[in-house]
Scaffold this motif. Sequence first.
Motif, PDB file in Angstrom:
ATOM      1  N   PRO A 416       0.823  -1.220   0.000  1.00  0.00           N
ATOM      2  CA  PRO A 416       0.000   0.000   0.000  1.00  0.00           C
ATOM      3  C   PRO A 416       0.852   1.263   0.000  1.00  0.00           C
ATOM      4  O   PRO A 416       1.940   1.278   0.561  1.00  0.00           O
ATOM      5  CB  PRO A 416      -0.830  -0.121   1.284  1.00  0.00           C
ATOM      6  N   THR A 417       0.340   2.303  -0.667  1.00  0.00           N
ATOM      7  CA  THR A 417       0.985   3.611  -0.712  1.00  0.00           C
ATOM      8  C   THR A 417      -0.046   4.670  -0.384  1.00  0.00           C
ATOM      9  O   THR A 417      -1.233   4.371  -0.205  1.00  0.00           O
ATOM     10  CB  THR A 417       1.587   3.875  -2.099  1.00  0.00           C
ATOM     11  N   GLU A 418       0.411   5.949  -0.313  1.00  0.00           N
ATOM     12  CA  GLU A 418      -0.531   7.036  -0.038  1.00  0.00           C
ATOM     13  C   GLU A 418      -1.532   7.194  -1.169  1.00  0.00           C
ATOM     14  O   GLU A 418      -2.714   7.458  -0.930  1.00  0.00           O
ATOM     15  CB  GLU A 418       0.250   8.348   0.170  1.00  0.00           C
ATOM     16  N   ASP A 419      -1.035   7.035  -2.392  1.00  0.00           N
ATOM     17  CA  ASP A 419      -1.939   7.172  -3.545  1.00  0.00           C
ATOM     18  C   ASP A 419      -2.836   5.939  -3.713  1.00  0.00           C
ATOM     19  O   ASP A 419      -3.955   6.033  -4.249  1.00  0.00           O
ATOM     20  CB  ASP A 419      -1.135   7.399  -4.829  1.00  0.00           C
TER      21      ASP A 419
END
Length: 445
Positions: A416-419
């Motif tokens: 998972p990433t912020e985007d």
Amino acid sequence: MAAPEELELSQEQTEKLLQFQDLTGIESMDQCRRTLEQHNWNIEAAVQDRLNEEEGVPSVFNPPPSRPLQVNTTDHRVYSYIVSRPQPRGLLGWGYYLIMLPFRFTYYTLLDIFRFALRFIRPDPRGRVTDPVGDVVSFIHSFEEKYGSVHPVFYQGTYGQALNDAKRELRFLLVYLHGDDSQDTDEFCRNTLCTEEVITFINTRMLFWACSTNKPEGYRVSQALRENSHPFLAMIMLKDRKMTVVGRLEGVIQPEDLINQLTFIMEANQTYLVSERLEREERNQTQVLRQQQDQAYLASLRADQEKERKKREAQEQRRREEEMARQSVLAEEKRRRTLEEEKERKSECLPLEPPVDDPDSVKIVFKLPNDSRVERRFLFTQSLTVIHDFLFSLKETPEKFQIVTNFPRRILPCLPTEDQPNPPTLKEAGLSRSEVLFVQDLTDD
């Protein structure tokens, strides 16, 4: 009751005590300690004050006494030269002498009785010396007012200072006590002391100190030198390590006779000054040698201390490096255990592998960085995170890695990433029922 024990010295004070004893040669350890305590354990000031004391300069902790410095006046080898008043000549001279004799006797007898009685009523003010330098300067001014400025160079200081300078410079000191009440004083000053040959002789051969006996400083010196009559001259020099009177001249002395007598005294005692100069030079050389030895010792001591300091620094550096290495090993072991625990936890949390005949299954072959291959089946509906967790749980997999497709080449967004906080599923990622994925090592990055 026992006396209280003296306070123990610190290590630094003990070292200073031993160093001061070595520099000064004082045998008494108690005397060394008292001297250092007087100087607040400042060894440089204590040594300098000790050297000044040996040279005759008054110590700052032992100010000069109110009486003159002690001068040896009991030496039986003191040369004395007394000039008596001339006897009357002829009948007229003897007649005048006999006529005046009763008057002189009465005058001086009454004068002595008056002075003796006055001492009981009022103490002699000359017994209290409050400004010795002022007494000397005042005498010099009064002498110049009466006899002019042409005279031997007067020492403009106290009698004690003149003694100290004569001792330090190893010179003869001629002391003149001026009697204002003496009938021979005026003749001596005008016809002898202020003549050119006497002035030249005194100025080039000795120190010359003078004062009036009517002044407290002059009176005190007259008592110390046991002066009997005026004019009075005393020759003083360093003899057997003591300031000693080696010649006494009294009465009205003619210029040539005065020079001859002073020359005789100086020549008779010159060997003492020569011997003292040799001894002082030897002491100075010994002191210089000792100072050089002390400097060499201190340089060696500083070198040893510097070597010891560097040794301690090297040991401390090695200790820090060993501690850092130990901490690094511990940190690495902790990191490895944490990684193994995390791999085990991920392995336990993995969903079960679907069966071969499941129509929704995906067969993926992973090619690892060490060229080994791993095969496993997943469901299209599962997140790419499951693929990442499966690879992470393997022992052969690097700590940090990424999963890449072969053609077209792209990196699968497994984490998972912020985007994209929720990674896509296998189907959303466009994987087919059979795939070959490559695992790239990112540990060095």
